[in-house]
Design a protein around this motif. Sequence first.
Motif, PDB file in Angstrom:
ATOM      1  N   ASN A  42       0.853  -1.198   0.000  1.00 19.61           N
ATOM      2  CA  ASN A  42       0.000   0.000   0.000  1.00 19.61           C
ATOM      3  C   ASN A  42       0.885   1.242   0.000  1.00 19.61           C
ATOM      4  O   ASN A  42       2.109   1.143   0.120  1.00 19.61           O
ATOM      5  N   ASP A  71      -4.190   2.852   1.154  1.00 23.39           N
ATOM      6  CA  ASP A  71      -4.027   2.296   2.500  1.00 23.39           C
ATOM      7  C   ASP A  71      -5.357   2.327   3.253  1.00 23.39           C
ATOM      8  O   ASP A  71      -6.010   3.361   3.334  1.00 23.39           O
ATOM      9  N   GLU A  73      -8.433  -0.340   5.667  1.00 21.93           N
ATOM     10  CA  GLU A  73      -9.429  -1.422   5.670  1.00 21.93           C
ATOM     11  C   GLU A  73     -10.572  -1.109   4.690  1.00 21.93           C
ATOM     12  O   GLU A  73     -11.159  -2.008   4.093  1.00 21.93           O
ATOM     13  N   LYS A  76     -10.262  -2.770   1.393  1.00 17.65           N
ATOM     14  CA  LYS A  76     -10.154  -4.233   1.296  1.00 17.65           C
ATOM     15  C   LYS A  76     -11.444  -4.744   0.632  1.00 17.65           C
ATOM     16  O   LYS A  76     -12.276  -5.397   1.261  1.00 17.65           O
ATOM     17  N   GLY A 104       0.629  -4.993   5.952  1.00 21.03           N
ATOM     18  CA  GLY A 104      -0.098  -5.530   7.102  1.00 21.03           C
ATOM     19  C   GLY A 104      -1.161  -6.538   6.685  1.00 21.03           C
ATOM     20  O   GLY A 104      -1.144  -7.056   5.561  1.00 21.03           O
ATOM     21  N   GLY A 105      -2.078  -6.796   7.577  1.00 20.55           N
ATOM     22  CA  GLY A 105      -3.101  -7.812   7.351  1.00 20.55           C
ATOM     23  C   GLY A 105      -4.021  -7.510   6.176  1.00 20.55           C
ATOM     24  O   GLY A 105      -4.479  -8.431   5.488  1.00 20.55           O
ATOM     25  N   VAL A 106      -4.267  -6.230   5.925  1.00 20.78           N
ATOM     26  CA  VAL A 106      -5.156  -5.881   4.816  1.00 20.78           C
ATOM     27  C   VAL A 106      -4.517  -6.309   3.493  1.00 20.78           C
ATOM     28  O   VAL A 106      -5.148  -6.982   2.661  1.00 20.78           O
ATOM     29  N   ASP A 109      -4.270 -10.243   3.341  1.00 24.27           N
ATOM     30  CA  ASP A 109      -5.551 -10.902   3.047  1.00 24.27           C
ATOM     31  C   ASP A 109      -5.946 -10.722   1.581  1.00 24.27           C
ATOM     32  O   ASP A 109      -6.421 -11.642   0.917  1.00 24.27           O
ATOM     33  N   THR A 129       4.136  -6.824   7.750  1.00 23.03           N
ATOM     34  CA  THR A 129       4.897  -5.687   8.292  1.00 23.03           C
ATOM     35  C   THR A 129       4.264  -5.062   9.537  1.00 23.03           C
ATOM     36  O   THR A 129       4.748  -4.035  10.013  1.00 23.03           O
ATOM     37  N   THR A 130       3.166  -5.636  10.035  1.00 23.29           N
ATOM     38  CA  THR A 130       2.621  -5.170  11.323  1.00 23.29           C
ATOM     39  C   THR A 130       2.758  -6.322  12.316  1.00 23.29           C
ATOM     40  O   THR A 130       2.878  -7.487  11.906  1.00 23.29           O
ATOM     41  N   SER A 137      -2.400 -12.889  11.090  1.00 21.69           N
ATOM     42  CA  SER A 137      -3.023 -13.054   9.774  1.00 21.69           C
ATOM     43  C   SER A 137      -2.137 -13.771   8.758  1.00 21.69           C
ATOM     44  O   SER A 137      -2.641 -14.342   7.795  1.00 21.69           O
ATOM     45  N   LYS A 142      -6.082 -18.016   5.888  1.00 18.44           N
ATOM     46  CA  LYS A 142      -7.369 -17.370   5.608  1.00 18.44           C
ATOM     47  C   LYS A 142      -7.100 -16.121   4.780  1.00 18.44           C
ATOM     48  O   LYS A 142      -6.271 -15.286   5.162  1.00 18.44           O
ATOM     49  N   LYS A 151     -17.724  -8.162   7.056  1.00 21.76           N
ATOM     50  CA  LYS A 151     -16.259  -8.197   6.981  1.00 21.76           C
ATOM     51  C   LYS A 151     -15.781  -9.604   6.617  1.00 21.76           C
ATOM     52  O   LYS A 151     -16.314 -10.591   7.112  1.00 21.76           O
ATOM     53  N   VAL A 169      11.173  -4.055  10.567  1.00 22.18           N
ATOM     54  CA  VAL A 169      10.164  -3.170   9.963  1.00 22.18           C
ATOM     55  C   VAL A 169       9.156  -2.684  11.010  1.00 22.18           C
ATOM     56  O   VAL A 169       8.462  -1.689  10.801  1.00 22.18           O
ATOM     57  N   SER A 172       9.036   1.151  12.438  1.00 18.86           N
ATOM     58  CA  SER A 172       8.286   2.298  11.899  1.00 18.86           C
ATOM     59  C   SER A 172       6.782   2.192  12.159  1.00 18.86           C
ATOM     60  O   SER A 172       6.017   3.078  11.794  1.00 18.86           O
TER      61      SER A 172
HETATM   62  P1  NAD Z   1      -3.316  -2.895   8.290  1.00 15.90           P
HETATM   63  O1  NAD Z   1      -2.870  -3.829   7.265  1.00 15.90           O
HETATM   64  O2  NAD Z   1      -4.394  -1.934   7.945  1.00 15.90           O
HETATM   65  O3  NAD Z   1      -2.054  -2.074   8.844  1.00 15.90           O
HETATM   66  C1  NAD Z   1      -2.244  -1.099   9.838  1.00 15.90           C
HETATM   67  C2  NAD Z   1      -1.602   0.242   9.435  1.00 15.90           C
HETATM   68  O4  NAD Z   1      -0.189   0.154   9.575  1.00 15.90           O
HETATM   69  C3  NAD Z   1      -1.850   0.638   8.003  1.00 15.90           C
HETATM   70  O5  NAD Z   1      -2.071   2.008   7.942  1.00 15.90           O
HETATM   71  C4  NAD Z   1      -0.541   0.277   7.309  1.00 15.90           C
HETATM   72  O6  NAD Z   1      -0.298   1.029   6.154  1.00 15.90           O
HETATM   73  C5  NAD Z   1       0.455   0.577   8.373  1.00 15.90           C
HETATM   74  N1  NAD Z   1       1.707  -0.161   8.316  1.00 15.90           N
HETATM   75  C6  NAD Z   1       1.871  -1.465   8.007  1.00 15.90           C
HETATM   76  N2  NAD Z   1       3.141  -1.831   8.203  1.00 15.90           N
HETATM   77  C7  NAD Z   1       3.812  -0.739   8.616  1.00 15.90           C
HETATM   78  C8  NAD Z   1       5.146  -0.486   9.000  1.00 15.90           C
HETATM   79  N3  NAD Z   1       6.050  -1.474   9.055  1.00 15.90           N
HETATM   80  N4  NAD Z   1       5.492   0.764   9.359  1.00 15.90           N
HETATM   81  C9  NAD Z   1       4.562   1.749   9.379  1.00 15.90           C
HETATM   82  N5  NAD Z   1       3.279   1.576   9.067  1.00 15.90           N
HETATM   83  C10 NAD Z   1       2.903   0.341   8.685  1.00 15.90           C
HETATM   84  O7  NAD Z   1      -3.820  -3.640   9.614  1.00 15.90           O
HETATM   85  P2  NAD Z   1      -3.356  -4.980  10.353  1.00 15.90           P
HETATM   86  O8  NAD Z   1      -3.684  -4.755  11.766  1.00 15.90           O
HETATM   87  O9  NAD Z   1      -1.995  -5.372   9.972  1.00 15.90           O
HETATM   88  O10 NAD Z   1      -4.341  -6.079   9.734  1.00 15.90           O
HETATM   89  C11 NAD Z   1      -5.738  -5.990   9.882  1.00 15.90           C
HETATM   90  C12 NAD Z   1      -6.387  -6.842   8.840  1.00 15.90           C
HETATM   91  O11 NAD Z   1      -5.963  -8.188   9.017  1.00 15.90           O
HETATM   92  C13 NAD Z   1      -7.885  -6.862   8.884  1.00 15.90           C
HETATM   93  O12 NAD Z   1      -8.399  -6.662   7.595  1.00 15.90           O
HETATM   94  C14 NAD Z   1      -8.235  -8.258   9.374  1.00 15.90           C
HETATM   95  O13 NAD Z   1      -9.454  -8.732   8.866  1.00 15.90           O
HETATM   96  C15 NAD Z   1      -7.074  -9.051   8.874  1.00 15.90           C
HETATM   97  N6  NAD Z   1      -6.806 -10.266   9.641  1.00 15.90           N
HETATM   98  C16 NAD Z   1      -6.730 -11.439   8.959  1.00 15.90           C
HETATM   99  C17 NAD Z   1      -6.473 -12.616   9.625  1.00 15.90           C
HETATM  100  C18 NAD Z   1      -6.327 -13.884   8.857  1.00 15.90           C
HETATM  101  O14 NAD Z   1      -6.253 -14.968   9.466  1.00 15.90           O
HETATM  102  N7  NAD Z   1      -6.240 -13.824   7.565  1.00 15.90           N
HETATM  103  C19 NAD Z   1      -6.286 -12.614  11.015  1.00 15.90           C
HETATM  104  C20 NAD Z   1      -6.360 -11.394  11.680  1.00 15.90           C
HETATM  105  C21 NAD Z   1      -6.623 -10.229  10.982  1.00 15.90           C
END
Ligand code: NAD
Length: 357
Positions: A42, A71, A73, A76, A104-106, A109, A129-130, A137, A142, A151, A169, A172
């Motif tokens: 993103n 960037d 949710e 998604k 990250g997870g978005v 997925d 990266t989160t 995730s 999944k 959702k 990572v 940040s």
């Molecule tokens: P996200 O992907 O939205 O990331 C959160 C924020 O952090 C975003 O703004 C992103 O741009 C930013 N970011 C990411 N990496 C960064 C970094 N290294 N440095 C600075 N900023 C960074 O949110 P999330 O919490 O990672 O994931 C949430 C999503 O994961 C949801 O959509 C949820 O449904 C999904 N999820 C899926 C599973 C699965 O089993 N597949 C499990 C749990 C959650």
Amino acid sequence: MECVSVELASRAYPIHIGPGLLDRVDLIRPYLKQARVAVVCNTTVAALYLGRFAASLRAAGIAVVEIVLPDGEAYKNWETLNLVFDTLLRERCERSTTLIALGGGVIGDMTGFAAACYQRGTPFIQIPTTLLSQVDSSVGGKTAINHPAGKNMIGAFYQPRLVLADTDVLKSLPDRELRSGLVEVIKYGLIRDLAFFEWLEENVERVLARDTAALEYAIGLSCRHKAEVVAADEHEHGERALLNLGHTFGHAIETGMGYGEWLHGEAVAAGTMMAAELSRMRGWLGVDEVARIERLFVRAGVPVKGPAMATGKYVELMRHDKKVQDGRLRLILLRRIGEAVIDDASSVVQIAEAIDI
Ligand code: NAD
Ligand code: MG
């Protein structure tokens, strides 16, 4: 570097955890079927890491198609997913082109779902990266996008070939995102590992300070726990449900407040306190154990109380959750710290009382 293997018969795959992994093209290379990848990212993560990552791939002779999505949710969804397919087709990517999720997870997925669908399935690698995506995730296969009616309603089970969780990572990552991800880490201790919970009591500040060794240990153990649960119950017929501790209450908070107001982990923390309270009412947890859980969440800097929302609304939103069976709410409760149970014998009155605490 830690390595966890997700044991899924023919689709077993490794998760490497440690510093500096973003630059380790040597770990990726053996998994590629052709010297070409499409990296999905993103705008936020691309600005931080895509240039460096793509450069090291290219330096190793691997062609890179870059796909940068908006960037959030809110993106998604089907429209954004189609942007991925548009680029893959325009660039004539083939079934043997590996899709790499960098984000990250978005992003994980969406990229996983795109990989499951594009030309009926292309290889897929995750670079989460989160903290949430590294411990949750990216393990378990999944993949999904959201639909206006719900959702993660459109998706598939699709396993990656490889996961690289680079602890550097996380430096940040915004503090609030780190704390929110930490809730899922604490969850593994609560549902199946008292010793890990105790380790977190000793080391939570080190994790929050992004100490490399502490992160590597906490992420490694979290992945190991999730991998074990998933290997035993890939399609969520039984044990995998234990991972939902605090989630039914938490989803009510997320939905009730409007997505994005409360981060997922924040809602799960408050939801876990409700589940803990209900577990106390059922005669399982002691008052001291409930207080102990609360203390760790407070130190992690996440909410331990839900938002002011009518109890009736909570219960109504919880009923809409996927975990309702024959009209009874199936909740994950705690028999003690380190052991979770699936329970459908709590009455609505008890549930309402636990919410009100
Ligand atoms: P996200 O992907 O939205 O990331 C959160 C924020 O952090 C975003 O703004 C992103 O741009 C930013 N970011 C990411 N990496 C960064 C970094 N290294 N440095 C600075 N900023 C960074 O949110 P999330 O919490 O990672 O994931 C949430 C999503 O994961 C949801 O959509 C949820 O449904 C999904 N999820 C899926 C599973 C699965 O089993 N597949 C499990 C749990 C959650
Ligand atoms: Mg969760």
